[in-house]
Design an enzyme around this catalytic site. Sequence first.
Site, PDB file in Angstrom:
ATOM      1  N   GLY A  13       0.825  -1.220   0.000  1.00 41.48           N
ATOM      2  CA  GLY A  13       0.000   0.000   0.000  1.00 41.48           C
ATOM      3  C   GLY A  13       0.852   1.259   0.000  1.00 41.48           C
ATOM      4  O   GLY A  13       2.084   1.191   0.057  1.00 41.48           O
ATOM      5  N   MET A  15       1.205   3.602   2.351  1.00 42.20           N
ATOM      6  CA  MET A  15       2.008   3.703   3.576  1.00 42.20           C
ATOM      7  C   MET A  15       2.955   2.508   3.695  1.00 42.20           C
ATOM      8  O   MET A  15       4.078   2.649   4.173  1.00 42.20           O
ATOM      9  CB  MET A  15       1.096   3.794   4.809  1.00 42.20           C
ATOM     10  CG  MET A  15       0.567   5.187   5.105  1.00 42.20           C
ATOM     11  SD  MET A  15       1.866   6.431   5.221  1.00 42.20           S
ATOM     12  CE  MET A  15       2.885   5.765   6.514  1.00 42.20           C
ATOM     13  N   GLU A  36       0.174  -9.086   2.577  1.00 47.20           N
ATOM     14  CA  GLU A  36      -0.812  -8.462   1.688  1.00 47.20           C
ATOM     15  C   GLU A  36      -2.050  -9.351   1.662  1.00 47.20           C
ATOM     16  O   GLU A  36      -2.033 -10.458   2.196  1.00 47.20           O
ATOM     17  CB  GLU A  36      -0.246  -8.254   0.277  1.00 47.20           C
ATOM     18  CG  GLU A  36       0.219  -6.806   0.008  1.00 47.20           C
ATOM     19  CD  GLU A  36      -0.883  -5.750   0.245  1.00 47.20           C
ATOM     20  OE1 GLU A  36      -2.079  -6.093   0.165  1.00 47.20           O
ATOM     21  OE2 GLU A  36      -0.566  -4.589   0.552  1.00 47.20           O
ATOM     22  N   THR A 101      -3.771   2.471  11.332  1.00 48.39           N
ATOM     23  CA  THR A 101      -5.013   2.455  10.552  1.00 48.39           C
ATOM     24  C   THR A 101      -6.049   3.377  11.186  1.00 48.39           C
ATOM     25  O   THR A 101      -6.187   3.391  12.413  1.00 48.39           O
ATOM     26  CB  THR A 101      -5.564   1.010  10.516  1.00 48.39           C
ATOM     27  OG1 THR A 101      -4.558   0.163   9.970  1.00 48.39           O
ATOM     28  CG2 THR A 101      -6.832   0.909   9.674  1.00 48.39           C
ATOM     29  N   HIS A 157      -7.802  15.469   2.144  1.00 51.04           N
ATOM     30  CA  HIS A 157      -6.942  14.324   1.823  1.00 51.04           C
ATOM     31  C   HIS A 157      -7.120  13.924   0.361  1.00 51.04           C
ATOM     32  O   HIS A 157      -8.099  14.308  -0.284  1.00 51.04           O
ATOM     33  CB  HIS A 157      -7.298  13.113   2.703  1.00 51.04           C
ATOM     34  CG  HIS A 157      -6.712  13.193   4.086  1.00 51.04           C
ATOM     35  ND1 HIS A 157      -7.336  13.869   5.103  1.00 51.04           N
ATOM     36  CD2 HIS A 157      -5.562  12.672   4.611  1.00 51.04           C
ATOM     37  CE1 HIS A 157      -6.597  13.763   6.208  1.00 51.04           C
ATOM     38  NE2 HIS A 157      -5.522  13.049   5.940  1.00 51.04           N
ATOM     39  N   HIS A 158      -6.223  13.074  -0.093  1.00 50.42           N
ATOM     40  CA  HIS A 158      -6.245  12.522  -1.461  1.00 50.42           C
ATOM     41  C   HIS A 158      -7.562  11.796  -1.760  1.00 50.42           C
ATOM     42  O   HIS A 158      -8.278  11.369  -0.849  1.00 50.42           O
ATOM     43  CB  HIS A 158      -5.058  11.567  -1.647  1.00 50.42           C
ATOM     44  CG  HIS A 158      -4.998  10.474  -0.615  1.00 50.42           C
ATOM     45  ND1 HIS A 158      -5.664   9.285  -0.749  1.00 50.42           N
ATOM     46  CD2 HIS A 158      -4.386  10.411   0.589  1.00 50.42           C
ATOM     47  CE1 HIS A 158      -5.452   8.529   0.302  1.00 50.42           C
ATOM     48  NE2 HIS A 158      -4.673   9.201   1.145  1.00 50.42           N
ATOM     49  N   LYS A 161      -8.821   8.201  -0.121  1.00 47.34           N
ATOM     50  CA  LYS A 161      -9.093   7.963   1.312  1.00 47.34           C
ATOM     51  C   LYS A 161     -10.533   7.487   1.502  1.00 47.34           C
ATOM     52  O   LYS A 161     -11.458   8.061   0.924  1.00 47.34           O
ATOM     53  CB  LYS A 161      -8.824   9.247   2.118  1.00 47.34           C
ATOM     54  CG  LYS A 161      -8.979   9.042   3.615  1.00 47.34           C
ATOM     55  CD  LYS A 161      -8.286  10.131   4.414  1.00 47.34           C
ATOM     56  CE  LYS A 161      -8.501   9.948   5.895  1.00 47.34           C
ATOM     57  NZ  LYS A 161      -7.867   8.715   6.407  1.00 47.34           N
ATOM     58  N   GLY A 167      -9.140  10.401  10.806  1.00 50.01           N
ATOM     59  CA  GLY A 167      -8.845  10.071  12.209  1.00 50.01           C
ATOM     60  C   GLY A 167      -8.155  11.235  12.898  1.00 50.01           C
ATOM     61  O   GLY A 167      -8.379  11.507  14.084  1.00 50.01           O
TER      62      GLY A 167
HETATM   63  P1  NAD Z   1      -3.609   1.861   0.881  1.00 44.52           P
HETATM   64  O1  NAD Z   1      -4.964   1.443   0.408  1.00 44.52           O
HETATM   65  O2  NAD Z   1      -2.663   2.449  -0.108  1.00 44.52           O
HETATM   66  O3  NAD Z   1      -2.856   0.638   1.586  1.00 44.52           O
HETATM   67  C1  NAD Z   1      -3.471  -0.319   2.405  1.00 44.52           C
HETATM   68  C2  NAD Z   1      -2.832  -1.664   2.084  1.00 44.52           C
HETATM   69  O4  NAD Z   1      -3.296  -2.609   3.037  1.00 44.52           O
HETATM   70  C3  NAD Z   1      -3.212  -2.177   0.684  1.00 44.52           C
HETATM   71  O5  NAD Z   1      -2.041  -2.568  -0.009  1.00 44.52           O
HETATM   72  C4  NAD Z   1      -4.136  -3.362   0.992  1.00 44.52           C
HETATM   73  O6  NAD Z   1      -4.038  -4.385   0.009  1.00 44.52           O
HETATM   74  C5  NAD Z   1      -3.576  -3.817   2.340  1.00 44.52           C
HETATM   75  N1  NAD Z   1      -4.527  -4.604   3.111  1.00 44.52           N
HETATM   76  C6  NAD Z   1      -5.843  -4.369   3.345  1.00 44.52           C
HETATM   77  N2  NAD Z   1      -6.372  -5.344   4.101  1.00 44.52           N
HETATM   78  C7  NAD Z   1      -5.362  -6.216   4.363  1.00 44.52           C
HETATM   79  C8  NAD Z   1      -5.267  -7.432   5.092  1.00 44.52           C
HETATM   80  N3  NAD Z   1      -6.342  -7.961   5.698  1.00 44.52           N
HETATM   81  N4  NAD Z   1      -4.061  -8.057   5.153  1.00 44.52           N
HETATM   82  C9  NAD Z   1      -2.971  -7.543   4.551  1.00 44.52           C
HETATM   83  N5  NAD Z   1      -3.005  -6.393   3.824  1.00 44.52           N
HETATM   84  C10 NAD Z   1      -4.180  -5.748   3.733  1.00 44.52           C
HETATM   85  O7  NAD Z   1      -3.890   2.885   2.076  1.00 44.52           O
HETATM   86  P2  NAD Z   1      -2.869   3.905   2.782  1.00 44.52           P
HETATM   87  O8  NAD Z   1      -3.018   5.263   2.167  1.00 44.52           O
HETATM   88  O9  NAD Z   1      -1.506   3.287   2.861  1.00 44.52           O
HETATM   89  O10 NAD Z   1      -3.533   4.029   4.227  1.00 44.52           O
HETATM   90  C11 NAD Z   1      -3.721   2.865   5.057  1.00 44.52           C
HETATM   91  C12 NAD Z   1      -4.321   3.276   6.388  1.00 44.52           C
HETATM   92  O11 NAD Z   1      -3.383   4.096   7.104  1.00 44.52           O
HETATM   93  C13 NAD Z   1      -5.597   4.122   6.292  1.00 44.52           C
HETATM   94  O12 NAD Z   1      -6.462   3.771   7.354  1.00 44.52           O
HETATM   95  C14 NAD Z   1      -5.083   5.554   6.492  1.00 44.52           C
HETATM   96  O13 NAD Z   1      -6.068   6.437   6.963  1.00 44.52           O
HETATM   97  C15 NAD Z   1      -4.023   5.294   7.528  1.00 44.52           C
HETATM   98  N6  NAD Z   1      -2.992   6.341   7.668  1.00 44.52           N
HETATM   99  C16 NAD Z   1      -2.600   6.626   8.941  1.00 44.52           C
HETATM  100  C17 NAD Z   1      -1.580   7.539   9.146  1.00 44.52           C
HETATM  101  C18 NAD Z   1      -1.072   7.735  10.556  1.00 44.52           C
HETATM  102  O14 NAD Z   1      -0.129   8.530  10.773  1.00 44.52           O
HETATM  103  N7  NAD Z   1      -1.618   7.035  11.555  1.00 44.52           N
HETATM  104  C19 NAD Z   1      -0.981   8.195   8.069  1.00 44.52           C
HETATM  105  C20 NAD Z   1      -1.401   7.875   6.788  1.00 44.52           C
HETATM  106  C21 NAD Z   1      -2.403   6.933   6.579  1.00 44.52           C
END
Ligand code: NAD
Length: 270
Positions: A13, A15, A36, A101, A157-158, A161, A167
């Site tokens: 993903g 992040m 993944e 998350t 946000h992008h 999201k 959050g």
């Molecule tokens: P994204 O969709 O690009 O990445 C998520 C990844 O998780 C994907 O590759 C998906 O295939 C994988 N995934 C989903 N369910 C799964 C599972 N059961 N097992 C294994 N992999 C799984 O999203 P992103 O932009 O990287 O954001 C992910 C989360 O992080 C979101 O909830 C976002 O709001 C959060 N986030 C938090 C912060 C922070 O500082 N806490 C910062 C940025 C993003």
Amino acid sequence: MADLRIGVAGCAGRMGQTLLKQIAATPGCTIGGGTERPGHAAIGQDPAALLGLKATGARVFDDPAALFDACDAVIDFTAPEATVRHAALAAGRRKILIAGTTGLKPEQEQALRMAAVTATIVYAANMSVGVNVLLQVTKQVAALLGPDFDIEVLEMHHKHKVDAPSGTALALGRAAAAGRKVKLDEVAVRARDGITGARKAGDIGFATLRGGSVVGDHTVMFASDSERIELTHKAQDRSLFSSGAVRAALWARGKPAGLYGMNDVLGFKD
Ligand code: NAD
């Protein structure tokens, strides 16, 4: 001391990729593996290969239990159901989980609290140092200004999201509510549409924008009849979240089980 082996859940993903780069560049830790979703093209590969880096011998699993077995700590920026499962796996193995998350429901947050009886969990809607300073400042400004100022939280946000308000926006709302000594749930207005009537004194309002590739912008506004204070944070690059998450994993090493926040990691006192 041996390097901390850190696994990255959801390593393909946005992040996930940023986290792999951060771990590879940080002294004191190594990439322990990734996960993944079943069927994803990355399964079975070396996570470093996803970045074009030198092979590490680690693997991308479709089974999160295998990742926990291969690592000392797992960083999770995936989806709420996955995060709850990861918390249970960390609890069963007394391991470290760094959960970034967002969009967790109250019962899912409760599951994290339960898991933290035996696991060391750091959970934060935003892992950036700047936003965690903003949370502290928001609480103080809300307490200083008092009820004559209306509080509104605006975020952008992008376009990918999936949860709203972010959050971080909710955490900022909670900080403002704490400054006023009220509960956010009792004063939050999370969306407005149509004939809403006049704003109620004491409400904390939220407004959400989505578009393009914006990493994350947040503004807390304090508005009176005659003046306005705006506190703004703009994330320019996802690495500020990944550096916070890796810092949290290294901090959590050897800490007793419990549910911690970034204020603990950064040493902020409430
Ligand atoms: P994204 O969709 O690009 O990445 C998520 C990844 O998780 C994907 O590759 C998906 O295939 C994988 N995934 C989903 N369910 C799964 C599972 N059961 N097992 C294994 N992999 C799984 O999203 P992103 O932009 O990287 O954001 C992910 C989360 O992080 C979101 O909830 C976002 O709001 C959060 N986030 C938090 C912060 C922070 O500082 N806490 C910062 C940025 C993003």
